[in-house]
Design a protein around this motif. Structure first.
Motif, PDB file in Angstrom:
ATOM      1  N   GLU A  93      10.126  70.264 110.945  1.00 54.96           N
ATOM      2  CA  GLU A  93       9.145  70.974 110.114  1.00 54.96           C
ATOM      3  C   GLU A  93       9.521  70.871 108.642  1.00 54.96           C
ATOM      4  OE1 GLU A  93       6.324  72.547 110.772  1.00 54.96           O
ATOM      5  OE2 GLU A  93       6.403  71.846 112.838  1.00 54.96           O
ATOM      6  N   SER A  94      10.804  71.045 108.347  1.00 57.28           N
ATOM      7  CA  SER A  94      11.247  70.954 106.954  1.00 57.28           C
ATOM      8  C   SER A  94      10.995  69.556 106.400  1.00 57.28           C
ATOM      9  CB  SER A  94      12.744  71.285 106.853  1.00 57.28           C
ATOM     10  OG  SER A  94      12.981  72.620 107.278  1.00 57.28           O
ATOM     11  N   ALA A  95      11.284  68.548 107.230  1.00 63.67           N
ATOM     12  CA  ALA A  95      11.049  67.174 106.781  1.00 63.67           C
ATOM     13  C   ALA A  95       9.568  66.925 106.547  1.00 63.67           C
ATOM     14  CB  ALA A  95      11.599  66.188 107.820  1.00 63.67           C
ATOM     15  N   ARG A  96       8.729  67.477 107.483  1.00 63.50           N
ATOM     16  CA  ARG A  96       7.281  67.285 107.330  1.00 63.50           C
ATOM     17  C   ARG A  96       6.785  67.967 106.067  1.00 63.50           C
ATOM     18  NH1 ARG A  96       2.862  70.094 108.729  1.00 63.50           N
ATOM     19  NH2 ARG A  96       4.052  71.674 109.835  1.00 63.50           N
ATOM     20  N   HIS A  97       7.241  69.210 105.843  1.00 64.56           N
ATOM     21  CA  HIS A  97       6.844  69.917 104.621  1.00 64.56           C
ATOM     22  C   HIS A  97       7.322  69.172 103.372  1.00 64.56           C
ATOM     23  CE1 HIS A  97       5.100  73.107 106.796  1.00 64.56           C
ATOM     24  NE2 HIS A  97       6.228  73.683 107.210  1.00 64.56           N
ATOM     25  N   ALA A  98       8.537  68.642 103.449  1.00 64.64           N
ATOM     26  CA  ALA A  98       9.064  67.885 102.313  1.00 64.64           C
ATOM     27  C   ALA A  98       8.213  66.648 102.047  1.00 64.64           C
ATOM     28  CB  ALA A  98      10.520  67.491 102.569  1.00 64.64           C
ATOM     29  N   ASP A  99       7.826  65.975 103.140  1.00 65.30           N
ATOM     30  CA  ASP A  99       6.971  64.788 102.986  1.00 65.30           C
ATOM     31  C   ASP A  99       5.624  65.167 102.393  1.00 65.30           C
ATOM     32  OD1 ASP A  99       8.968  63.252 104.016  1.00 65.30           O
ATOM     33  OD2 ASP A  99       8.134  63.170 106.050  1.00 65.30           O
ATOM     34  N   GLU A 100       5.044  66.280 102.900  1.00 64.61           N
ATOM     35  CA  GLU A 100       3.746  66.721 102.375  1.00 64.61           C
ATOM     36  C   GLU A 100       3.863  67.092 100.896  1.00 64.61           C
ATOM     37  OE1 GLU A 100       2.559  69.884 104.891  1.00 64.61           O
ATOM     38  OE2 GLU A 100       1.892  68.573 106.540  1.00 64.61           O
ATOM     39  N   ALA A 101       4.943  67.797 100.543  1.00 63.00           N
ATOM     40  CA  ALA A 101       5.145  68.181  99.148  1.00 63.00           C
ATOM     41  C   ALA A 101       5.319  66.944  98.268  1.00 63.00           C
ATOM     42  CB  ALA A 101       6.373  69.095  99.017  1.00 63.00           C
ATOM     43  N   ALA A 102       6.074  65.974  98.791  1.00 63.67           N
ATOM     44  CA  ALA A 102       6.259  64.745  98.026  1.00 63.67           C
ATOM     45  C   ALA A 102       4.940  64.006  97.856  1.00 63.67           C
ATOM     46  CB  ALA A 102       7.277  63.843  98.723  1.00 63.67           C
ATOM     47  N   ALA A 103       4.113  63.991  98.917  1.00 67.28           N
ATOM     48  CA  ALA A 103       2.809  63.325  98.833  1.00 67.28           C
ATOM     49  C   ALA A 103       1.906  64.033  97.829  1.00 67.28           C
ATOM     50  CB  ALA A 103       2.147  63.298 100.208  1.00 67.28           C
ATOM     51  N   ARG A 104       1.916  65.387  97.866  1.00 65.32           N
ATOM     52  CA  ARG A 104       1.104  66.140  96.905  1.00 65.32           C
ATOM     53  C   ARG A 104       1.581  65.873  95.484  1.00 65.32           C
ATOM     54  NH1 ARG A 104       1.447  70.279 100.780  1.00 65.32           N
ATOM     55  NH2 ARG A 104       3.142  71.251  99.612  1.00 65.32           N
ATOM     56  N   ALA A 105       2.898  65.888  95.299  1.00 60.72           N
ATOM     57  CA  ALA A 105       3.434  65.635  93.962  1.00 60.72           C
ATOM     58  C   ALA A 105       3.056  64.240  93.475  1.00 60.72           C
ATOM     59  CB  ALA A 105       4.962  65.793  93.974  1.00 60.72           C
ATOM     60  N   LYS A 106       3.104  63.279  94.401  1.00 64.41           N
ATOM     61  CA  LYS A 106       2.724  61.910  94.038  1.00 64.41           C
ATOM     62  C   LYS A 106       1.255  61.828  93.670  1.00 64.41           C
ATOM     63  CE  LYS A 106       2.982  57.158  95.756  1.00 64.41           C
ATOM     64  NZ  LYS A 106       3.370  56.301  96.902  1.00 64.41           N
ATOM     65  N   THR A 107       0.399  62.519  94.472  1.00 69.13           N
ATOM     66  CA  THR A 107      -1.046  62.524  94.186  1.00 69.13           C
ATOM     67  C   THR A 107      -1.335  63.199  92.851  1.00 69.13           C
ATOM     68  OG1 THR A 107      -1.536  62.591  96.555  1.00 69.13           O
ATOM     69  CG2 THR A 107      -3.296  63.268  95.047  1.00 69.13           C
ATOM     70  N   GLU A 108      -0.681  64.342  92.606  1.00 66.16           N
ATOM     71  CA  GLU A 108      -0.889  65.050  91.344  1.00 66.16           C
ATOM     72  C   GLU A 108      -0.420  64.213  90.153  1.00 66.16           C
ATOM     73  OE1 GLU A 108       1.172  68.699  91.844  1.00 66.16           O
ATOM     74  OE2 GLU A 108      -0.327  69.583  93.205  1.00 66.16           O
TER      75      GLU A 108
END
Length: 225
Positions: free
Chosen positions: A65-80
């Motif tokens: 879950e932590s890895a998934r959240h980290a990936d999602e956060a990284a994807a959001r940061a990349k998109t932003e």
């Protein structure tokens, strides 16, 4: 029972069997106890093992879950970050286009005043200029009517002067192209023209203004006026 001279008691077969039975029974009891304890311990160990396995599974799940959240956060940061870069690029492009339009757009300028119309310094030019002024001032008259009267009065000489008629006798001789006297010239002078009675354009315009007042138009004059 036989006595043992060596100090030991000899066992009979019955006793041996009894001892053997006791030994077997004891061994069986011990074995039973061990066997009995075995299942109990076996039951205890499975209860502990699933807990350890479940803890590890939960830990693994938490890490997932932590890895998934980290990936999602990284994807959001990349998109932003990409959106910010695009927005900045769009802003710079818009500013550049606006600057280019501002550079290309020429400042509005008032239309240049038309160059003064050129007139010839001769009878044709004087009449043409006089007619333009008369048109602007609302004074009637045509080229034919003006030229006809000029030719009769002065034959086209802007410095002509009559020194023999009644006006000359009275001290106010007729002058110029259309032989107008000084008082009449001053009374019917048109603004924007010369005050010199011998000026050909001023003489024509003032004479036509007078003829319009007295006869309706210079076109209606066919003799001395």
């Amino acid at each position: 029972m036989r006595s043992n001279h060596s100090g030991y008691t000899r066992l009979s077969k019955v006793h041996k069997f009894s001892a053997a039975g006791l030994g077997a029974a004891g061994a069986a009891a011990v074995a039973f106890a061990v066997v009995s304890g075995g299942p109990a311990m076996a039951d205890a160990r499975p209860a502990v093992k699933p807990v350890a396995f479940e803890t590890k599974a939960l830990a693994g799940q938490g890490q997932g879950e932590s890895a998934r959240h980290a990936d999602e956060a990284a994807a959001r940061a990349k998109t932003e970050a990409a959106a910010k870069v695009k927005a900045e690029a769009d802003k710079q492009r818009a500013e550049k286009q606006a600057a280019n339009r501002s550079t290309d757009r020429k400042p509005l300028q008032k239309p240049a005043a038309p160059a003064p119309k050129a007139y010839g310094n001769d009878l044709e030019g004087w009449i043409a200029q006089a007619l333009d002024i008369m048109k602007a001032k609302g004074i009637p008259g045509s080229y034919e009517g003006v030229k006809r009267n000029i030719m009769r009065e002065s034959t086209g000489n802007p410095h002509a002067i009559n020194d023999w008629d009644i006006n000359a006798v009275n001290g106010v001789p007729s002058k110029g192209l259309l032989q107008i006297i000084d008082p009449t010239f001053k009374a019917y002078h048109v603004d924007g023209t010369s005050w010199d009675i011998y000026d050909p354009v001023a003489n024509i315009v003032a004479s036509c203004n007078y003829a319009a007042d007295k006869y309706g138009s210079m076109d209606n004059v066919n003799s001395a006026y």
